[in-house]
Design a protein around this motif. Structure first.
Motif, PDB file in Angstrom:
ATOM      1  N   LEU A 138       0.833  -1.201   0.000  1.00 30.16           N
ATOM      2  CA  LEU A 138       0.000   0.000   0.000  1.00 30.16           C
ATOM      3  C   LEU A 138       0.874   1.259   0.000  1.00 30.16           C
ATOM      4  N   PRO A 139       0.575   2.233  -0.849  1.00 29.62           N
ATOM      5  CA  PRO A 139       1.287   3.514  -0.757  1.00 29.62           C
ATOM      6  C   PRO A 139       1.062   4.122   0.629  1.00 29.62           C
ATOM      7  N   HIS A 140       2.134   4.599   1.256  1.00 31.22           N
ATOM      8  CA  HIS A 140       2.020   5.155   2.603  1.00 31.22           C
ATOM      9  C   HIS A 140       3.103   6.199   2.855  1.00 31.22           C
ATOM     10  N   TRP A 141       2.973   6.920   3.957  1.00 33.54           N
ATOM     11  CA  TRP A 141       3.898   8.008   4.288  1.00 33.54           C
ATOM     12  C   TRP A 141       3.803   8.303   5.776  1.00 33.54           C
ATOM     13  N   VAL A 142       4.737   9.095   6.286  1.00 31.13           N
ATOM     14  CA  VAL A 142       4.668   9.623   7.648  1.00 31.13           C
ATOM     15  C   VAL A 142       4.526  11.137   7.543  1.00 31.13           C
ATOM     16  N   SER A 143       3.400  11.645   8.053  1.00 30.67           N
ATOM     17  CA  SER A 143       3.121  13.082   7.963  1.00 30.67           C
ATOM     18  C   SER A 143       4.118  13.884   8.794  1.00 30.67           C
ATOM     19  N   PRO A 144       4.436  15.111   8.384  1.00 27.96           N
ATOM     20  CA  PRO A 144       5.424  15.922   9.110  1.00 27.96           C
ATOM     21  C   PRO A 144       4.988  16.232  10.535  1.00 27.96           C
ATOM     22  N   SER A 145       5.955  16.247  11.429  1.00 27.82           N
ATOM     23  CA  SER A 145       5.698  16.784  12.761  1.00 27.82           C
ATOM     24  C   SER A 145       5.600  18.303  12.649  1.00 27.82           C
ATOM     25  N   SER A 146       4.972  18.914  13.622  1.00 23.94           N
ATOM     26  CA  SER A 146       4.653  20.338  13.543  1.00 23.94           C
ATOM     27  C   SER A 146       5.903  21.215  13.429  1.00 23.94           C
ATOM     28  N   PHE A 147       5.861  22.133  12.472  1.00 23.09           N
ATOM     29  CA  PHE A 147       6.952  23.097  12.317  1.00 23.09           C
ATOM     30  C   PHE A 147       6.892  24.187  13.378  1.00 23.09           C
ATOM     31  N   ALA A 148       5.849  24.174  14.207  1.00 27.75           N
ATOM     32  CA  ALA A 148       5.784  25.141  15.306  1.00 27.75           C
ATOM     33  C   ALA A 148       6.825  24.834  16.371  1.00 27.75           C
ATOM     34  N   ASP A 149       7.337  23.583  16.359  1.00 27.83           N
ATOM     35  CA  ASP A 149       8.370  23.189  17.313  1.00 27.83           C
ATOM     36  C   ASP A 149       9.754  23.394  16.707  1.00 27.83           C
ATOM     37  N   ARG A 150      10.719  23.591  17.565  1.00 33.89           N
ATOM     38  CA  ARG A 150      12.110  23.749  17.136  1.00 33.89           C
ATOM     39  C   ARG A 150      12.700  22.379  16.848  1.00 33.89           C
ATOM     40  N   PHE A 151      13.289  22.199  15.667  1.00 33.21           N
ATOM     41  CA  PHE A 151      13.864  20.904  15.299  1.00 33.21           C
ATOM     42  C   PHE A 151      15.218  20.710  15.962  1.00 33.21           C
ATOM     43  N   SER A 152      15.466  19.482  16.462  1.00 39.31           N
ATOM     44  CA  SER A 152      16.767  19.135  17.021  1.00 39.31           C
ATOM     45  C   SER A 152      16.966  17.638  16.920  1.00 39.31           C
ATOM     46  N   TRP A 153      18.120  17.230  16.377  1.00 40.60           N
ATOM     47  CA  TRP A 153      18.446  15.799  16.340  1.00 40.60           C
ATOM     48  C   TRP A 153      18.651  15.251  17.744  1.00 40.60           C
ATOM     49  N   ASP A 154      19.049  16.088  18.676  1.00 39.57           N
ATOM     50  CA  ASP A 154      19.426  15.637  20.021  1.00 39.57           C
ATOM     51  C   ASP A 154      18.257  15.589  21.003  1.00 39.57           C
TER      52      ASP A 154
END
Length: 274
Positions: A214-230
């Motif tokens: 089945l075609p599938h995806w993971v929707s983006p997490s909110s850009f209102a939050d600050r992104f950090s790998w850590d």
């Protein structure tokens, strides 16, 4: 068993002696998946086991350098996936942890990972009629235990698909709780021209099952939050792919025609055995 939305069915289960035992027979679960539907199994896996898998993954990755070479599919590694897949042109942004050499893990990490991955292995075997164990198999399909972290602030996985066999049924286990540890992002699917979103429907310990093509995806997490790998905030999931990394990849063209081409689990099994 309850249909909570079109093509979205929840099934209760019991976690007994380290096994996921659904309220309906495994054959019935597989039939629902192949109709197709998105089936969410309420596994009952204790929260301490799920937390243990996250903490072991974080501790292991903290002492393990990030990989930047091509995957070997034989080792344990973690990567910041930040690229566009060449064949399917699916953009990606997430932290990937793969454990292809589970025996090579330190015992203190392995003892926290196996209580999550072994129930998934046994459940997949029960669904598909296999008796597969962990471990590399030269020239054959084998399990690739994987824990994925989708950080807050814009992580995602673009629309993509896989060959149906040999995996048959995909598994996505929620390791943490929507609305608490993360508040945006979820897996979406296309069934018969209908978009099926699971965001907000999958709780900690719930296992999503889906036809693997089945075609599938993971929707983006909110850009209102600050992104950090850590920052450990964000969605954490465990998946257990079963594939031959040197086999035939998914076709570059997206599967179409579900209304006329979809087959039952029985028919698929007959064709695979022919």
């Amino acid at each position: 068993m309850k249909e909570v939305a079109k093509y979205l069915i929840k099934v209760d289960a019991e976690f007994k002696d380290g096994r996921i035992v659904p309220e309906i027979p495994y054959e019935e679960v597989m039939r629902l998946v192949n109709e197709p539907n998105i089936v969410i199994i309420k596994t009952g896996i204790p929260q301490e086991l799920l937390n243990g898998a996250i903490e072991a993954t974080r501790a292991w990755s903290a002492e393990t350098p990030l990989a930047d070479a091509p995957d070997t599919f034989r080792n344990n590694q973690h990567k910041h996936r930040l690229h566009i897949a060449k064949i399917q042109q699916a953009p990606q942004l997430f932290h990937d942890h793969t454990f292809d050499d589970m025996d090579g893990m330190k015992p203190e990490y392995r003892q926290d990972l196996l209580p999550v991955f072994d129930p998934l292995r046994q459940f997949w075997n029960s669904l598909t009629g296999n008796e597969e164990e962990f471990g590399f198999q030269e020239g054959k399909a084998y399990f690739h235990p994987q824990i994925t972290h989708y950080p807050m602030g814009g992580s995602f996985f673009g629309r993509h698909w896989h060959p149906l066999h040999p995996q048959q049924v995909g598994q996505i286990l929620a390791l943490n709780q929507y609305g608490q540890e993360y508040h945006s992002g979820g897996t979406g699917y296309v069934i018969n021209d209908t978009i099926v979103e699971t965001e907000g429907h999958q709780d900690r310990g719930d296992l999503i099952l889906f036809r693997y093509d089945l075609p599938h995806w993971v929707s983006p997490s909110s850009f209102a939050d600050r992104f950090s790998w850590d920052d450990p905030a964000g969605r954490w999931v465990a998946i257990l792919p079963f594939y031959n990394p040197w086999g035939t990849p998914a076709d570059k063209d997206e599967p179409q025609g579900w209304k006329t081409k979809i087959k039952t689990a029985k028919n698929e099994s007959t064709e695979a055995a022919a």
